[in-house]
Design an enzyme around this catalytic site. Structure first.
Site, PDB file in Angstrom:
ATOM      1  N   ASP A 210       7.473  43.688  48.863  1.00 26.63           N
ATOM      2  CA  ASP A 210       6.342  42.596  48.996  1.00 26.63           C
ATOM      3  C   ASP A 210       6.980  41.351  49.193  1.00 26.63           C
ATOM      4  O   ASP A 210       7.646  41.061  48.035  1.00 26.63           O
ATOM      5  CB  ASP A 210       5.220  42.820  48.241  1.00 26.63           C
ATOM      6  CG  ASP A 210       4.506  44.434  48.185  1.00 26.63           C
ATOM      7  OD1 ASP A 210       4.625  44.786  49.287  1.00 26.63           O
ATOM      8  OD2 ASP A 210       3.885  44.982  47.422  1.00 26.63           O
TER       9      ASP A 210
ATOM     10  N   ASP B 126      -6.485  43.951  60.915  1.00 29.98           N
ATOM     11  CA  ASP B 126      -6.419  45.250  60.971  1.00 29.98           C
ATOM     12  C   ASP B 126      -7.684  45.929  60.216  1.00 29.98           C
ATOM     13  O   ASP B 126      -8.628  45.257  59.688  1.00 29.98           O
ATOM     14  CB  ASP B 126      -5.159  45.911  59.911  1.00 29.98           C
ATOM     15  CG  ASP B 126      -4.821  47.313  60.422  1.00 29.98           C
ATOM     16  OD1 ASP B 126      -4.757  47.727  61.567  1.00 29.98           O
ATOM     17  OD2 ASP B 126      -4.808  47.966  59.309  1.00 29.98           O
TER      18      ASP B 126
ATOM     19  N   GLU C 152      -1.684  38.458  43.527  1.00 29.03           N
ATOM     20  CA  GLU C 152      -0.309  38.972  44.227  1.00 29.03           C
ATOM     21  C   GLU C 152       1.063  38.247  43.701  1.00 29.03           C
ATOM     22  O   GLU C 152       1.885  38.825  43.455  1.00 29.03           O
ATOM     23  CB  GLU C 152      -0.362  38.821  45.699  1.00 29.03           C
ATOM     24  CG  GLU C 152      -1.562  39.655  46.397  1.00 29.03           C
ATOM     25  CD  GLU C 152      -1.120  41.227  46.307  1.00 29.03           C
ATOM     26  OE1 GLU C 152       0.173  41.441  45.967  1.00 29.03           O
ATOM     27  OE2 GLU C 152      -2.088  42.053  46.650  1.00 29.03           O
TER      28      GLU C 152
END
Length: 147
Positions: free
Chosen positions: A70, A119, A53
């Site tokens: 992001d 989530d 990432e």
């Protein structure tokens, strides 16, 4: 007075920039913050995600085609998880400013990541994790680390 103003501008980049972690250093920090086996994801999965990432860089910011961005070491998205003040329709489910995710202290990033992974999508929320870590042997990411 002018001297201090100039000094402040010179030092601002040093103060404001994040940190690029070493692999084992990040593994230890993530473990300290409770990510080891959090929601069933081993520490190797978290370190692998951070590598792909942000290349372990807490100051990483990347813009997305949809206008969101992001942020931080885990590239947490402003459309859903944090508030950057410019993403329209943002949800801010972590109830945090995106700038807090850029700190060399990864506490805010870890806390928000815990919310993200809780989530229904789990770590699938991270594209880089899906592409580089999911279903792979991620033990290499903590091999040789004292964690």
């Amino acid at each position: 007075m002018k001297f201090f103003l100039i000094l402040g501008f010179c030092l601002l980049p040093l103060i404001a920039q994040g940190k690029v972690f070493q692999r084992c250093e990040l593994a230890a920090a993530m473990k300290k913050h409770g990510l080891s086996n959090y929601r069933g994801y081993s520490l190797g999965h978290w370190v692998c995600a951070a590598k792909y990432e942000s290349n372990f860089n807490t100051a990483a910011i990347n813009r997305n085609r949809d206008g969101s961005s992001d942020y931080g070491i885990l590239q947490i998205n402003s459309r859903w998880w944090c508030n950057d003040g410019r993403t329209s329709g943002a949800k801010n489910l972590c109830k945090i400013s995106c700038s807090a995710l850029l700190s060399s202290d990864i506490t805010a990033s870890v806390n928000c990541a815990k919310r993200v992974v809780s989530d229904k999508n789990g770590m699938n929320a991270w594209v880089a994790w899906r592409n580089h870590c999911k279903g792979r042997d991620v033990s290499q990411w903590i091999r040789g680390c004292r964690v």
